[in-house]
Design a protein around this motif. Sequence first.
Motif, PDB file in Angstrom:
ATOM      1  N   GLU A 126      27.264  -3.280   5.725  1.00  0.00           N
ATOM      2  CA  GLU A 126      27.715  -4.523   5.282  1.00  0.00           C
ATOM      3  C   GLU A 126      26.876  -5.541   4.569  1.00  0.00           C
ATOM      4  O   GLU A 126      27.097  -6.395   3.908  1.00  0.00           O
ATOM      5  N   ASP A 127      25.463  -5.376   4.790  1.00  0.00           N
ATOM      6  CA  ASP A 127      24.551  -6.429   4.261  1.00  0.00           C
ATOM      7  C   ASP A 127      23.860  -5.703   2.693  1.00  0.00           C
ATOM      8  O   ASP A 127      23.101  -6.375   2.189  1.00  0.00           O
ATOM      9  N   THR A 128      24.397  -4.558   2.575  1.00  0.00           N
ATOM     10  CA  THR A 128      24.109  -3.849   1.385  1.00  0.00           C
ATOM     11  C   THR A 128      24.234  -4.851   0.048  1.00  0.00           C
ATOM     12  O   THR A 128      25.464  -5.229  -0.160  1.00  0.00           O
ATOM     13  N   PRO A 129      23.340  -5.370  -0.966  1.00  0.00           N
ATOM     14  CA  PRO A 129      23.881  -6.046  -1.856  1.00  0.00           C
ATOM     15  C   PRO A 129      24.543  -5.058  -3.108  1.00  0.00           C
ATOM     16  O   PRO A 129      23.983  -3.774  -3.436  1.00  0.00           O
ATOM     17  N   VAL A 130      25.709  -5.284  -3.571  1.00  0.00           N
ATOM     18  CA  VAL A 130      26.713  -4.284  -4.455  1.00  0.00           C
ATOM     19  C   VAL A 130      27.198  -5.244  -5.591  1.00  0.00           C
ATOM     20  O   VAL A 130      27.001  -6.395  -5.473  1.00  0.00           O
ATOM     21  N   SER A 131      27.392  -4.430  -6.494  1.00  0.00           N
ATOM     22  CA  SER A 131      28.009  -5.097  -7.813  1.00  0.00           C
ATOM     23  C   SER A 131      28.925  -4.150  -8.089  1.00  0.00           C
ATOM     24  O   SER A 131      29.055  -3.005  -7.903  1.00  0.00           O
ATOM     25  N   GLU A 132      29.630  -4.719  -9.204  1.00  0.00           N
ATOM     26  CA  GLU A 132      30.653  -3.617  -9.903  1.00  0.00           C
ATOM     27  C   GLU A 132      29.912  -2.436 -10.384  1.00  0.00           C
ATOM     28  O   GLU A 132      30.596  -1.358 -10.717  1.00  0.00           O
ATOM     29  N   GLU A 133      28.862  -2.584 -11.295  1.00  0.00           N
ATOM     30  CA  GLU A 133      28.015  -1.541 -11.645  1.00  0.00           C
ATOM     31  C   GLU A 133      27.689  -0.551 -10.681  1.00  0.00           C
ATOM     32  O   GLU A 133      27.860   0.625 -10.910  1.00  0.00           O
ATOM     33  N   ILE A 150      32.428   0.088  -1.108  1.00  0.00           N
ATOM     34  CA  ILE A 150      31.868  -0.790  -1.997  1.00  0.00           C
ATOM     35  C   ILE A 150      32.975  -1.936  -2.364  1.00  0.00           C
ATOM     36  O   ILE A 150      33.024  -3.154  -2.633  1.00  0.00           O
ATOM     37  N   TYR A 151      34.213  -1.227  -2.831  1.00  0.00           N
ATOM     38  CA  TYR A 151      35.540  -2.258  -3.354  1.00  0.00           C
ATOM     39  C   TYR A 151      35.788  -3.279  -2.286  1.00  0.00           C
ATOM     40  O   TYR A 151      35.944  -4.353  -2.478  1.00  0.00           O
ATOM     41  N   GLN A 152      35.742  -2.538  -1.009  1.00  0.00           N
ATOM     42  CA  GLN A 152      36.178  -3.613   0.001  1.00  0.00           C
ATOM     43  C   GLN A 152      35.093  -4.827   0.278  1.00  0.00           C
ATOM     44  O   GLN A 152      35.388  -5.933   0.582  1.00  0.00           O
ATOM     45  N   LEU A 153      33.845  -4.273   0.086  1.00  0.00           N
ATOM     46  CA  LEU A 153      32.574  -5.370   0.144  1.00  0.00           C
ATOM     47  C   LEU A 153      33.008  -6.382  -0.949  1.00  0.00           C
ATOM     48  O   LEU A 153      32.666  -7.454  -0.968  1.00  0.00           O
ATOM     49  N   LEU A 154      33.258  -5.918  -2.382  1.00  0.00           N
ATOM     50  CA  LEU A 154      33.149  -6.872  -3.357  1.00  0.00           C
ATOM     51  C   LEU A 154      34.597  -7.552  -3.259  1.00  0.00           C
ATOM     52  O   LEU A 154      34.327  -9.115  -3.388  1.00  0.00           O
ATOM     53  N   LYS A 155      35.539  -7.324  -2.737  1.00  0.00           N
ATOM     54  CA  LYS A 155      36.786  -8.333  -2.295  1.00  0.00           C
ATOM     55  C   LYS A 155      36.522  -9.185  -1.197  1.00  0.00           C
ATOM     56  O   LYS A 155      36.825 -10.480  -1.223  1.00  0.00           O
TER      57      LYS A 155
END
Length: 655
Positions: A126-133, A150-155
Amino acid sequence: MKLSSVCFRRTQIYINPFSNLINRRLSSSVTEEKIEIPNRIHRGPTDILRALESTINRDPTAAHYKYHDDPYLIPMSNVAKRTYAMAQEAGRKAAHWIRKEHTDLFNHREMDPIIPSFLPKLVYTEDTPVSEEELKKVIDNVQVLDAQFIYQLLKKREIEVSSGTQQALLELICYYNCEDTLPSEFVEERWFRQSSSLKERQRKTWKDGSFAEELFQSIKTPTAETYSAIIQGMCKYFQADRAWKLFEEAQKKGFVLTTNTYNSLIKISNFLKESSEMRWTFIINLLSDMNTAKVKPNLGTLNAVLHSLSTMGKSNNVKEYVLQVLSEFKKLGIEPSLGSWYYVLITFCKDRGPISTILHDIIVQVENKNHEIRDISDTNFFVTAMDVCKNHLKDVDLAIRVDKLLHFDSNYDLIGDSYKESIYYRHFCLLMVTSVPLEEFMTNTYNILVPNIYVPEPGVMGEILKQVDLNGAIEYVPKLWSDMVCFDHTDRDNLVDCILNIMVDNQPDAESNLNENFANIAWDIYERVENQNVLKINKIVITGSLLGRIMLLVLRNGDFQKACTIMDKIDRGHQTVVGVPQIEALESFVDYCIKNKAPTRAIACIQYCSDSGFSQAGQLAAKLNDQLNLDETQLNSLSKIVGDIELSAKAADQS
């Protein structure tokens, strides 16, 4: 002057060649030569290795490269092959687990350039920094669950995801049904996992209400590609009704769906329509819709239509439809693949149906060619073609042509999985052993295939033993028994009975060493029967007939002590031994008792004959009394067994 003239002459010697070279270059510059650089030929990473491999002949008796090249470590049965291969795979999995659990130990980078596969897999939280890339990266790497997370994190963090990335994610999720796929490095597990039954695949496994459907619903402006992805996913996992509803919905919105979407719907026509005529009408309508929408069919369309036709029964109309479809697609320039011919075979050559020779026409079209996998159904062709040769046509010449095609160039890549490979060789061996001379079969088929390529099942081994018996080819018995031991076939009643009958009924010449070999095999059987596990499911039933044949074989080799051991087992095992031995074995034992001057054992055998109801007991007693000098106690024992009448008659004859 002299020195200068010498120097001048030396200078001429060295200058002249260079002057000639200059003159040639000047002359060549006058006639300009055009240098043609050949087109670059694309080379794969293993092309050099393949070229080197082509320079040597393969040794059919060598084990597969994945097994250790040691006679004691080469698996000799189907179970052992699977166990050894999966054990090796387990070692790879253990290495992956260690890398995953101890990522801190793998931070050093010894490779340059970096090989991503050697690095620990990144664990997302949950704390991982993610991006679209990052999302695009895991999609490209086919990390299904990570992409979903990752998609759920971005949303959740309200980070906008482009429509192109959403489409790529939807296609990934639908294709794998929201499940992670097996990593590509686990080759053996893939090989054996594919052997699951076809019935298991033909049921609905689509996850209703899953992330794939949520993602589809969340897309604000769905496109034709969006509908195509979800429909193909549902068709692949047999959610037929909802896939059809989405197709109708897309048509109402005016979307032109992809060719593969139509192919998927055609392939599940048997889930949508009941009768054959309704399915055919349904397929015709879909093909008409494709024509109206200017959607070009492809090989997948041809195979989808042929697949549906193969499920429509045995009527002649279906066969006519198949030929029409092949003709129409040929006009479109679409050549059938091996999978297409597979569907043709299962349509024309059904069990209990009329005999069809269409495989003769098919083999003309495909033989002497290198075939590549163009459709997943291509891996079904060879096993089906060999099945047709063996069970439908019983044509050994055609089977040889099919096998030659399989081993042409790189066509063996299309054999399929381990189960298909085993079925293919089962049909091939059964057809060859019953159709060609036994010596030719053993030399050109059995010795090449067994055991490194194919391990005969008990049924195949039984047929081979039957042919050995019919041909009286007892010289193959020692080798076959050795193979039966390696293949764990020694607990099969029918095979043990068969090989004992062959050895008993076909007595070799006294000069040959086969008597000794047969005696060793018989004694090996006896020891295995004696030491078999009581709790084992497949156990050999100890019968009098079995023990009698073993005793007869060891006596033919002159081994009286082993025969006495078996006779004791027969005499004392009234509760464990079923039935009685053959009288020939008992007579032979009495003869050897006389030869070895063992009247006590002979009397015990005669007693057993009398108790078992053999009428020859009196003759054996008379023979014993005639050829050995018995004492009074022994004569009294014989009298109690057969009576005084026969013995007194014998004494009167002597006087």
